[in-house]
Design an enzyme around this catalytic site. Structure first.
Site, PDB file in Angstrom:
ATOM      1  CG  HIS A   1      41.858  40.209  42.043  1.00  0.00           C
ATOM      2  ND1 HIS A   1      42.752  41.230  42.274  1.00  0.00           N
ATOM      3  CD2 HIS A   1      40.688  40.805  41.731  1.00  0.00           C
ATOM      4  CE1 HIS A   1      42.141  42.389  42.122  1.00  0.00           C
ATOM      5  NE2 HIS A   1      40.888  42.172  41.779  1.00  0.00           N
TER       6      HIS A   1
ATOM      7  CG  ASP B   1      37.294  42.713  39.769  1.00  0.00           C
ATOM      8  OD1 ASP B   1      36.995  43.845  39.365  1.00  0.00           O
ATOM      9  OD2 ASP B   1      38.239  42.498  40.563  1.00  0.00           O
TER      10      ASP B   1
ATOM     11  CB  ALA C   1      34.439  42.911  49.065  1.00  0.00           C
TER      12      ALA C   1
END
Ligand code: VGL
Ligand code: ZN
Length: 181
Positions: A71, A52, A129
């Site tokens: 994040h 990411d 995730a």
């Protein structure tokens, strides 16, 4: 084996306990992911790591009305990998555009093309995730025609119920759920 790739999804500091968007117990799978990386490398598979890689003003951040705290901002410590990757690993940066969310490692990247170029037909997926980026990456792998395996002992979700639902969905989409343990 040639024709195989291991795709390690988003094993980055911000997704670990203590990070900006922690996946509970995300750090528990680090040793298993490292072991898979070594095993797959040893048998000649291509090692891919997605990350990411957001600009500081990414649309998914709360300050822009998105669901997540800030994040994995490009170049920050939170965006660093927490697993050991070989030097020749293929790094795929995703969700790099300010106004576009991308959970899948295939979305807005050249991952499918590179895998095809390298003769990859089968992909194994682990990381975090489960119900977000792992799910989206596995669904896109199937859509792109790859034989897809999920390494169920080396994934971690944010919410157990959502994770369970995602696993069922993935199984019906044609993803093989695999566990070595
Ligand atoms: C992810 C939420 C926001 C993931 C990325 O890697 O699963 N989840 N950005
Ligand atoms: Zn993100």
């Amino acid at each position: 084996m040639p024709g195989e790739a291991l795709i390690v999804v988003d094993m980055q500091r911000d997704f670990m306990p203590g990070g900006a968007l922690p996946v509970p117990g995300g750090d528990k799978i680090i040793p298993r992911v490292n072991r898979y990386i070594e095993e797959f490398r040893g048998r000649g598979a291509l090692i891919v790591a997605t990350r990411d890689w957001h600009p500081p003003d990414h649309i998914s951040f709360k300050e822009r009305g998105g669901p997540w705290p800030r994040h994995c901002v490009q170049g920050t410590a939170g965006a660093e990998f927490v697993v050991k990757l070989p030097k020749d690993a293929l790094i795929i940066s995703k969700a790099t555009e300010p106004d576009k969310e991308a959970y899948s490692g295939f979305e807005g990247t050249n991952l499918a093309e590179v895998l095809r170029e390298k003769g990859v037909e089968r992909v194994y997926i682990c990381g975090v995730a489960t119900e977000y980026c792992v799910r989206a990456t596995a669904l896109d792998a199937v859509k792109n025609g790859f034989e897809t395996y999920l390494l169920c002992d080396a994934i971690k979700g944010i919410n157990p119920q959502d994770e369970e639902r995602a696993l069922k969905e993935l199984r019906s989409a044609g993803v093989n759920l695999f566990s070595a343990l």
